[in-house]
Design an enzyme around this catalytic site. Sequence first.
Site, PDB file in Angstrom:
ATOM      1  N   GLU A 264       0.882  -1.172   0.000  1.00 57.00           N
ATOM      2  CA  GLU A 264       0.000   0.000   0.000  1.00 57.00           C
ATOM      3  C   GLU A 264       0.914   1.214   0.000  1.00 57.00           C
ATOM      4  OE1 GLU A 264      -1.186   3.172   1.686  1.00 57.00           O
ATOM      5  OE2 GLU A 264      -1.957   1.992   3.362  1.00 57.00           O
ATOM      6  N   CYS A 301      -2.198   7.935   4.760  1.00 59.51           N
ATOM      7  CA  CYS A 301      -2.196   7.575   3.343  1.00 59.51           C
ATOM      8  C   CYS A 301      -3.466   8.057   2.655  1.00 59.51           C
ATOM      9  CB  CYS A 301      -2.029   6.073   3.173  1.00 59.51           C
ATOM     10  SG  CYS A 301      -2.998   5.097   4.328  1.00 59.51           S
TER      11      CYS A 301
END
Length: 526
Positions: A264, A301
């Site tokens: 990720e 994120c």
Amino acid sequence: MSLTGKNFIAGSLEAKGDSSFTATNPTTGETLETSFVHATMAEVESACEAAAKAFPTYRHKSAKERATFLRTISENILALGDELVTRTMAETGFPEARIMGERGRTVGQLNLFADLIEKGVYLDARIDNALPDRQPLPKPDVRSMKVAMGPVVVFGASNFPLAFSTAGGDTASALAAGCPVIVKAHSAHPGCSELVAGAIAKAVKDCNLPAGVFSMVFATRNEGQALVCHPDVKAVGFTGSQFAGTTLCKLAASRPEPIPVYAEMGSSNPVFVLPKALEKRSGAIAEGLTASVTMGAGQFCTNPGMTVVIESEASKAFVADTASQLKGCPAGTTVQAAIKSGYDSEIAAKIKTDSVDVLGKSEASTDNPDTAVHPTLLSTTSKVYRANEHLSAEVFGPSTMAINCSDKEDMLQLARELEGHLTASIFGEEEDFNEYCGLISILQEKVGRIIINQYPTGVEVCPSMVHGGPFPSSSDTRTSSVGTMAIDRFVRPISYQNFAQNLLPDELKDNNPLSIWRTVDGELKK
């Protein structure tokens, strides 16, 4: 427990290396107590070999036994009490409420996966009974389910010392699947990592499991890459930068036996603010956007790094309002000085571009300038954004770039040209969604999560959550690193053909001794 600075190698504390490091309080710059010893290549080898040795036993443990193990880890983490909270606060600069919330999320994930595996749905058990009289050829008895892949390496994340680190979602989902785990602890919060590793190692012993089910190492880049390349490792979980993530993917793909890396990585998480929404609630959207941009010093994120509007008097007022609010925000403190350095470099690179303006930048200071980041709003046009590829790069920190489109088609075209992101948010009224209905269809190809009239920061841990997206937001768009779908990364399907009942795993026997949901001759049933 007192910190040792040692590596957890299959239940043993080891420190054979001659290289060590210390943690730093990012708020004060103070060096924290305890030196942490980097693992040697021999210790990395031992951890991988122990995981491979433990796998045949651990993967055959029942769902109930693995669920008990996960719940025991959860209890052991909570039993660390104030020591864990205090140390994590010192290593990250996060406030107590943030650490308490993240600890709750971490133990919640462990318990969520315990519940999941007991129900057995994730196995996707299927039974197709034999039809010996079928013409022109008889049909054999074929059954299938998902099984654990093997030892998994997990790289801890800098920005989530608990929820995406030693006992975070990658570790929880891999252990739930039946895979031993080797964690590479992040250097930003080694004390927190050691405390949590101790809780897991104690749970391994409490549940009478093979010691190799869990190891944790403090590793340099070389040792980290050695973990990925070790032949006993079958998958990797990673959360971090695009550069590091793609490096690991290339390493894993170049092995004699390539393995998946579930990385990720970077994402700017565009926020589209439509005209009628601006007319009716511009102030409220600006206020919420400011809070989302600055949450946790922007170290998420899902930080909203792009804000897309159609140029008008209302959009100018909205951008000016957001700039004013960001300018009044306090400076944030990053977990590491390297994050602050990266943030400043990205902002500097963007503002060197012609027609990229700084409309709002906080001037507040913190006690430690080495980790201080200033909330910033940049602004440009869609034309300039398209002409300068570097403007699309993620800025990891508290900033957003307002991109002014000329009209509806310009906005839709900008959406079509986006690279992959974790999220996209749309703020609109009913009239907006009627007029801009094509925007949702476009974004379905660009992101893993579409959000209506809410901000991207804050990822709910639930079965339907998708935290992933097309490259470069993640390395595999088919998976999620949050929620129960995360377990799918560490299992593989296997079929059993023409097996007698006594040879089948319990999950596939006719009498269904585990009472799980299965698809039998095309029909879902218990």
